[in-house]
Enzyme design. Structure first.
Site, mmCIF file in Angstrom:
data_model
loop_
_atom_site.group_PDB
_atom_site.id
_atom_site.type_symbol
_atom_site.label_atom_id
_atom_site.label_comp_id
_atom_site.label_asym_id
_atom_site.label_seq_id
_atom_site.Cartn_x
_atom_site.Cartn_y
_atom_site.Cartn_z
ATOM 1 N N ILE A 96 16.920 -0.431 32.540
ATOM 2 C CA ILE A 96 17.264 -1.392 33.595
ATOM 3 C C ILE A 96 18.609 -2.051 33.310
ATOM 4 C CG2 ILE A 96 16.623 -3.706 34.438
ATOM 5 C CD1 ILE A 96 13.674 -2.696 34.394
ATOM 6 N N LEU A 131 0.840 -1.199 0.000
ATOM 7 C CA LEU A 131 0.000 0.000 0.000
ATOM 8 C C LEU A 131 0.880 1.256 0.000
ATOM 9 C CD1 LEU A 131 -2.691 1.577 0.427
ATOM 10 C CD2 LEU A 131 -2.456 1.115 2.862
ATOM 11 N N GLY A 188 21.066 -0.743 31.789
ATOM 12 C CA GLY A 188 22.167 0.219 31.789
ATOM 13 C C GLY A 188 22.975 0.152 30.501
ATOM 14 N N GLU A 229 0.949 -0.546 10.043
ATOM 15 C CA GLU A 229 -0.490 -0.887 10.012
ATOM 16 C C GLU A 229 -1.333 0.218 10.648
ATOM 17 O OE1 GLU A 229 0.159 -2.856 8.118
ATOM 18 O OE2 GLU A 229 1.601 -4.335 8.811
ATOM 19 N N PRO A 271 6.406 6.050 -1.774
ATOM 20 C CA PRO A 271 7.332 7.103 -1.344
ATOM 21 C C PRO A 271 6.614 8.375 -0.890
ATOM 22 C CG PRO A 271 8.181 6.051 -3.318
ATOM 23 C CD PRO A 271 6.805 5.470 -3.073
#
Lengths: 84, 376
Positions: B331, B122, B333, B357, B125
């Site tokens: 978490i 679908l 790091g 989507e 550019p």
């Protein structure tokens, strides 16, 4: 099922999405842009679930879906051929 | 919501498949920017491509909840691989819903078996969310359609055998099937994307591609309102579930890491600010799963509300997974931004979920309008 009985089922569904209480039975609500992009498929699913019929690719004509009268005519025709 | 015994069994089988064939290799897929052909064939042999295709076309006629569970597990293992399930399913579902009897007979059995891989084309550019404005042109001539134009960001465009193309025909958006070997069709791989690196994206250029009339899906003018909308609804459903799976991957990585890493003389899991992030992840993944289950339940019931509920599920799930992935990297790091851990891939893939989507902004517009219809 009579045409009036079909319309009595179609109208509550349509009026949930189309906020126009004075919508006429023959008024084209697709042309008036009263609906959103998901509505077309919602309408197909409603017709199939409510009337237990199958909308098929060759039914895809705007004249089958664009007014209360046209939807009711489509359902009437399908009930005649598919039962329901 | 409780799963049936069959759904529980299916989920376990999906989990075992992903643990064995997907998750351990997903970083390599990402690095190599491709899904191995052997894995695609294995998915085909296992029957996952035909999971929700009716038995008359060689499918398993599964329910939408089971399909969602498959997508959850695939999303947990590899978002790129989930994308294959998504786009292939979108083509099969579009044909099943709006294809003629001949088109269904010609393609559905092959799609269900994975003999043919489908992709949804679908986006262009110059055209993304504004689907009705696609610039690809189809001209009807001498019993054929002639297609010209360019499609971009087509997931699995490098691998697909069959494309569902949305093009303007007689000035109206229309859906067509286009085979990969059609003269005039050329494919250019798209590499080095931020996320979904193994989704084998491609740019498609159609230069006077002649196809016979029976490659029309639906009718002229119904390519967006009915065909693409239906396909995208299925796509959003799979993406929503995939986000649940990716969210689980984030959660599992975070739980594992915080149970082993010691800072200030105690495990990270004992630090309350870490617990805050873990809690948010658990709650949001659970909420997203419930929204997806609701959408699936409505799909199985043929309820017209499913389109909107799927948009809601996809919007929430994709938003939540970006936050979950950000927290997971946080978490971890410095380890979180290294290639030694998969969590940087989770973050890159999570961000893509908010774009594909239907972007989050398009979902917000749709959902807000729905609010005025439903509650006003």
């Amino acid at each position: 099922m009579t045409l009036d009985e079909i319309k009595a089922k179609v109208k509550p569904f349509l009026f949930k999405y189309i906020k126009k209480p004075d919508l006429k039975d023959d008024e084209d609500f697709f042309a008036s842009k009263l609906i959103n992009s998901l509505f077309a498929m919602q309408l197909v699913m409603f017709i199939e679930k409510e009337f237990k019929i199958k909308v098929e690719d060759n039914d895809l004509q705007i004249k089958n879906f664009n007014s209360i009268d046209s939807i009711s005519a489509l359902v009437t025709g399908k009930l005649g051929t598919q039962g329901g | 919501m409780e799963l049936t015994k069959e759904q529980e069994q299916a989920r376990e089988a999906f989990k075992v498949f992903v643990n064995e064939h997907v998750a351990p290799h997903a970083d390599a897929f990402d690095r190599e920017q491709r899904i191995p052909e052997e894995l695609i064939m294995l998915i085909a042999q296992t029957g996952y491509f035909g999971l929700i295709v009716p038995e008359q076309y060689g499918g398993k006629a599964g329910d939408m909840i089971t399909y969602g569970l498959l997508c959850e597990e695939m999303g947990r293992g590899s978002a790129s691989l989930l994308s294959l399930i998504t786009v292939h399913g979108m083509v099969a579902q579009a044909i099943l819903r709006w294809g003629s009897s001949a088109v269904k007979e010609r393609w559905l059995r092959k799609l269900a078996a994975g003999e043919v891989i489908g992709a949804f084309a679908l986006t262009e550019p110059n055209v993304g969310s504004d689907a009705k404005s696609v610039e690809t042109i189809a001209v009807k001539k001498d019993g054929e359609f002639v297609l010209n134009g360019t499609k971009r960001w087509t997931s699995f465009g490098q691998r697909a055998d069959l494309f569902l193309i949305i093009a303007q025909c007689e000035g109206k958006p229309t859906a067509f099937l286009l085979k990969k070997d059609t003269p005039g069709l050329s494919l250019e791989p798209i590499k080095d994307t931020f996320g979904f690196r193994a989704a084998m994206m491609a740019e498609l250029t159609m230069n006077n591609c002649h196809i016979t009339e029976d490659n029309l899906v639906g009718r002229i003018g119904f390519g967006v309102t009915h065909v693409a909308t239906h396909a995208l609804d299925y796509g959003r459903y799979t993406v929503g579930w995939g986000c649940v799976g990716l969210g689980r991957a984030c959660l599992e990585a975070s739980l594992s890491y915080t149970a082993q890493r010691v800072q200030f003389g105690t495990y990270l899991r004992k630090h309350q600010l870490i617990q805050h992030m873990i809690t948010d992840m658990i709650v949001s993944v659970t909420a997203a799963r419930l929204l997806c289950l609701n959408a699936g339940y409505l799909k199985d019931a043929g309820d017209p509300r499913t389109g909107m509920e799927t948009s809601i599920a996809k919007y929430f799930a994709s938003t939540m997974v970006v936050k979950a992935a950000l927290d997971t990297v946080q978490i971890h790091g410095a380890n979180g931004i290294s290639n030694d851990y998969p969590v940087q891939r989770y973050l890159r893939d999570a961000k893509v979920m908010e774009i594909i989507e239907g972007s989050s902004q398009m979902q917000q517009i749709i959902i807000a309008r729905y609010g005025y219809q439903e509650y006003l």
